[in-house]
Design a protein around this motif. Sequence first.
Motif, PDB file in Angstrom:
ATOM      1  N   HIS A 184     -68.444  69.679   4.980  1.00  0.00           N
ATOM      2  CA  HIS A 184     -67.695  69.059   6.072  1.00  0.00           C
ATOM      3  C   HIS A 184     -67.555  69.976   7.284  1.00  0.00           C
ATOM      4  O   HIS A 184     -66.777  69.679   8.197  1.00  0.00           O
ATOM      5  N   ARG A 185     -68.293  71.071   7.302  1.00  0.00           N
ATOM      6  CA  ARG A 185     -68.160  72.013   8.415  1.00  0.00           C
ATOM      7  C   ARG A 185     -68.444  71.347   9.754  1.00  0.00           C
ATOM      8  O   ARG A 185     -67.704  71.536  10.722  1.00  0.00           O
ATOM      9  N   GLY A 186     -69.509  70.560   9.809  1.00  0.00           N
ATOM     10  CA  GLY A 186     -69.829  69.872  11.054  1.00  0.00           C
ATOM     11  C   GLY A 186     -68.760  68.877  11.447  1.00  0.00           C
ATOM     12  O   GLY A 186     -68.402  68.755  12.630  1.00  0.00           O
ATOM     13  N   ASN A 187     -68.233  68.150  10.461  1.00  0.00           N
ATOM     14  CA  ASN A 187     -67.163  67.187  10.734  1.00  0.00           C
ATOM     15  C   ASN A 187     -65.920  67.886  11.285  1.00  0.00           C
ATOM     16  O   ASN A 187     -65.281  67.389  12.222  1.00  0.00           O
ATOM     17  N   ILE A 188     -65.590  69.029  10.691  1.00  0.00           N
ATOM     18  CA  ILE A 188     -64.415  69.765  11.141  1.00  0.00           C
ATOM     19  C   ILE A 188     -64.589  70.227  12.579  1.00  0.00           C
ATOM     20  O   ILE A 188     -63.667  70.128  13.402  1.00  0.00           O
ATOM     21  N   ARG A 189     -65.776  70.732  12.907  1.00  0.00           N
ATOM     22  CA  ARG A 189     -66.045  71.156  14.295  1.00  0.00           C
ATOM     23  C   ARG A 189     -65.934  69.982  15.253  1.00  0.00           C
ATOM     24  O   ARG A 189     -65.361  70.107  16.346  1.00  0.00           O
ATOM     25  N   ARG A 190     -66.474  68.818  14.847  1.00  0.00           N
ATOM     26  CA  ARG A 190     -66.414  67.653  15.738  1.00  0.00           C
ATOM     27  C   ARG A 190     -64.999  67.110  15.866  1.00  0.00           C
ATOM     28  O   ARG A 190     -64.601  66.650  16.941  1.00  0.00           O
ATOM     29  N   LEU A 191     -64.237  67.159  14.778  1.00  0.00           N
ATOM     30  CA  LEU A 191     -62.834  66.753  14.860  1.00  0.00           C
ATOM     31  C   LEU A 191     -62.078  67.643  15.837  1.00  0.00           C
ATOM     32  O   LEU A 191     -61.281  67.171  16.654  1.00  0.00           O
ATOM     33  N   TRP A 192     -62.329  68.933  15.754  1.00  0.00           N
ATOM     34  CA  TRP A 192     -61.660  69.888  16.633  1.00  0.00           C
ATOM     35  C   TRP A 192     -62.051  69.653  18.094  1.00  0.00           C
ATOM     36  O   TRP A 192     -61.223  69.763  18.999  1.00  0.00           O
ATOM     37  N   ALA A 193     -63.325  69.285  18.301  1.00  0.00           N
ATOM     38  CA  ALA A 193     -63.815  69.059  19.669  1.00  0.00           C
ATOM     39  C   ALA A 193     -63.536  67.646  20.175  1.00  0.00           C
ATOM     40  O   ALA A 193     -63.760  67.356  21.349  1.00  0.00           O
ATOM     41  N   GLY A 194     -63.084  66.764  19.276  1.00  0.00           N
ATOM     42  CA  GLY A 194     -62.812  65.390  19.669  1.00  0.00           C
ATOM     43  C   GLY A 194     -64.043  64.524  19.798  1.00  0.00           C
ATOM     44  O   GLY A 194     -64.016  63.482  20.468  1.00  0.00           O
ATOM     45  N   THR A 195     -65.140  64.905  19.147  1.00  0.00           N
ATOM     46  CA  THR A 195     -66.396  64.160  19.251  1.00  0.00           C
ATOM     47  C   THR A 195     -66.795  63.489  17.937  1.00  0.00           C
ATOM     48  O   THR A 195     -67.878  62.909  17.864  1.00  0.00           O
ATOM     49  N   GLU A 196     -65.945  63.567  16.925  1.00  0.00           N
ATOM     50  CA  GLU A 196     -66.258  62.941  15.639  1.00  0.00           C
ATOM     51  C   GLU A 196     -66.246  61.422  15.770  1.00  0.00           C
ATOM     52  O   GLU A 196     -65.401  60.845  16.469  1.00  0.00           O
ATOM     53  N   SER A 197     -67.208  60.760  15.105  1.00  0.00           N
ATOM     54  CA  SER A 197     -67.284  59.300  15.149  1.00  0.00           C
ATOM     55  C   SER A 197     -66.156  58.683  14.323  1.00  0.00           C
ATOM     56  O   SER A 197     -65.865  59.157  13.213  1.00  0.00           O
ATOM     57  N   ARG A 198     -65.570  57.655  14.867  1.00  0.00           N
ATOM     58  CA  ARG A 198     -64.566  56.901  14.112  1.00  0.00           C
ATOM     59  C   ARG A 198     -65.240  55.808  13.302  1.00  0.00           C
ATOM     60  O   ARG A 198     -66.418  55.490  13.549  1.00  0.00           O
ATOM     61  N   VAL A 199     -64.524  55.223  12.373  1.00  0.00           N
ATOM     62  CA  VAL A 199     -65.070  54.133  11.552  1.00  0.00           C
ATOM     63  C   VAL A 199     -65.502  52.988  12.477  1.00  0.00           C
ATOM     64  O   VAL A 199     -64.744  52.530  13.324  1.00  0.00           O
ATOM     65  N   GLY A 200     -66.756  52.551  12.315  1.00  0.00           N
ATOM     66  CA  GLY A 200     -67.258  51.429  13.099  1.00  0.00           C
ATOM     67  C   GLY A 200     -68.105  51.829  14.276  1.00  0.00           C
ATOM     68  O   GLY A 200     -68.950  51.057  14.716  1.00  0.00           O
ATOM     69  N   GLN A 201     -67.929  53.037  14.815  1.00  0.00           N
ATOM     70  CA  GLN A 201     -68.661  53.411  16.013  1.00  0.00           C
ATOM     71  C   GLN A 201     -70.160  53.550  15.765  1.00  0.00           C
ATOM     72  O   GLN A 201     -70.966  53.020  16.511  1.00  0.00           O
ATOM     73  N   ALA A 202     -70.508  54.279  14.699  1.00  0.00           N
ATOM     74  CA  ALA A 202     -71.934  54.490  14.410  1.00  0.00           C
ATOM     75  C   ALA A 202     -72.611  53.181  14.053  1.00  0.00           C
ATOM     76  O   ALA A 202     -73.745  52.923  14.398  1.00  0.00           O
ATOM     77  N   ALA A 203     -71.893  52.317  13.317  1.00  0.00           N
ATOM     78  CA  ALA A 203     -72.470  51.034  12.930  1.00  0.00           C
ATOM     79  C   ALA A 203     -72.779  50.190  14.160  1.00  0.00           C
ATOM     80  O   ALA A 203     -73.774  49.478  14.226  1.00  0.00           O
ATOM     81  N   GLN A 204     -71.911  50.261  15.187  1.00  0.00           N
ATOM     82  CA  GLN A 204     -72.148  49.513  16.412  1.00  0.00           C
ATOM     83  C   GLN A 204     -73.406  49.990  17.111  1.00  0.00           C
ATOM     84  O   GLN A 204     -74.155  49.212  17.694  1.00  0.00           O
ATOM     85  N   LYS A 205     -73.664  51.298  17.051  1.00  0.00           N
ATOM     86  CA  LYS A 205     -74.850  51.833  17.697  1.00  0.00           C
ATOM     87  C   LYS A 205     -76.132  51.365  17.014  1.00  0.00           C
ATOM     88  O   LYS A 205     -77.171  51.199  17.638  1.00  0.00           O
ATOM     89  N   LEU A 206     -76.052  51.160  15.673  1.00  0.00           N
ATOM     90  CA  LEU A 206     -77.235  50.707  14.933  1.00  0.00           C
ATOM     91  C   LEU A 206     -77.505  49.228  15.100  1.00  0.00           C
ATOM     92  O   LEU A 206     -78.613  48.755  14.919  1.00  0.00           O
ATOM     93  N   ALA A 207     -76.440  48.451  15.395  1.00  0.00           N
ATOM     94  CA  ALA A 207     -76.565  46.995  15.446  1.00  0.00           C
ATOM     95  C   ALA A 207     -77.479  46.535  16.589  1.00  0.00           C
ATOM     96  O   ALA A 207     -77.627  47.200  17.587  1.00  0.00           O
TER      97      ALA A 207
END
Length: 207
Positions: A184-207
């Motif tokens: 989860h190192r990458g997730n932690i860095r993105r959470l700290w930077a405010g760039t982590e994807s929320r639930v639903g965001q990535a799925a919208q990009k694939l749709a």
Amino acid sequence: MDWFTYILVGLLAYLLGSIPWGYIVVRVTRGLDVREYGSGKTGGTNVLRTAGLKAMLLVAALDIGKGLAAVLAARFLVGTPAAEAVAACCLIAGHNWPVFLGFRGGSGMGTAVSILLVFSPLTLLICFSLWAIIIALSRYVSLGSVTVTLLAPMILALLVVYAGQPWEHLAATLVIMVLILLRHRGNIRRLWAGTESRVGQAAQKLA
């Protein structure tokens, strides 16, 4: 019990953990390599992003199933908390760094569920409840995962002291905490930077 038995338990658990159900399900259902999207992992959250809820639930069930198989096999065939602990740690290592998939796997959360289900259903219930609340409020799966990963050993430590929980289970949970946080190192860095994807965001990009 000789060391060969524990080595065999660990090897079998690692190989079982290495079965990449997330990769297999997404490849079969969507024709995609789940590692090329979202977080790049093969776990349930990334399957949700790339293949939808049904695929995620199937992967979660399969990952929990392989975890139960590994730890319960150690319990019934060897019969010591130490064997269960070895199986649990090697299972997570196999899931996170699977030999069958170039050592690129998931984050270990789904298989950790199965381990806690065997070790301490109470700990699992508390962690799952908190995980669900955090995700509902923040829509960050990784935030819930990291939080309960840190919380689980604390709960088990109390159970070791006050309820006779085997100390080997606590030791395994501490090792598993490290293995999960490493993924989860990458997730932690993105959470700290405010760039982590929320639930639903990535799925919208694939749709």
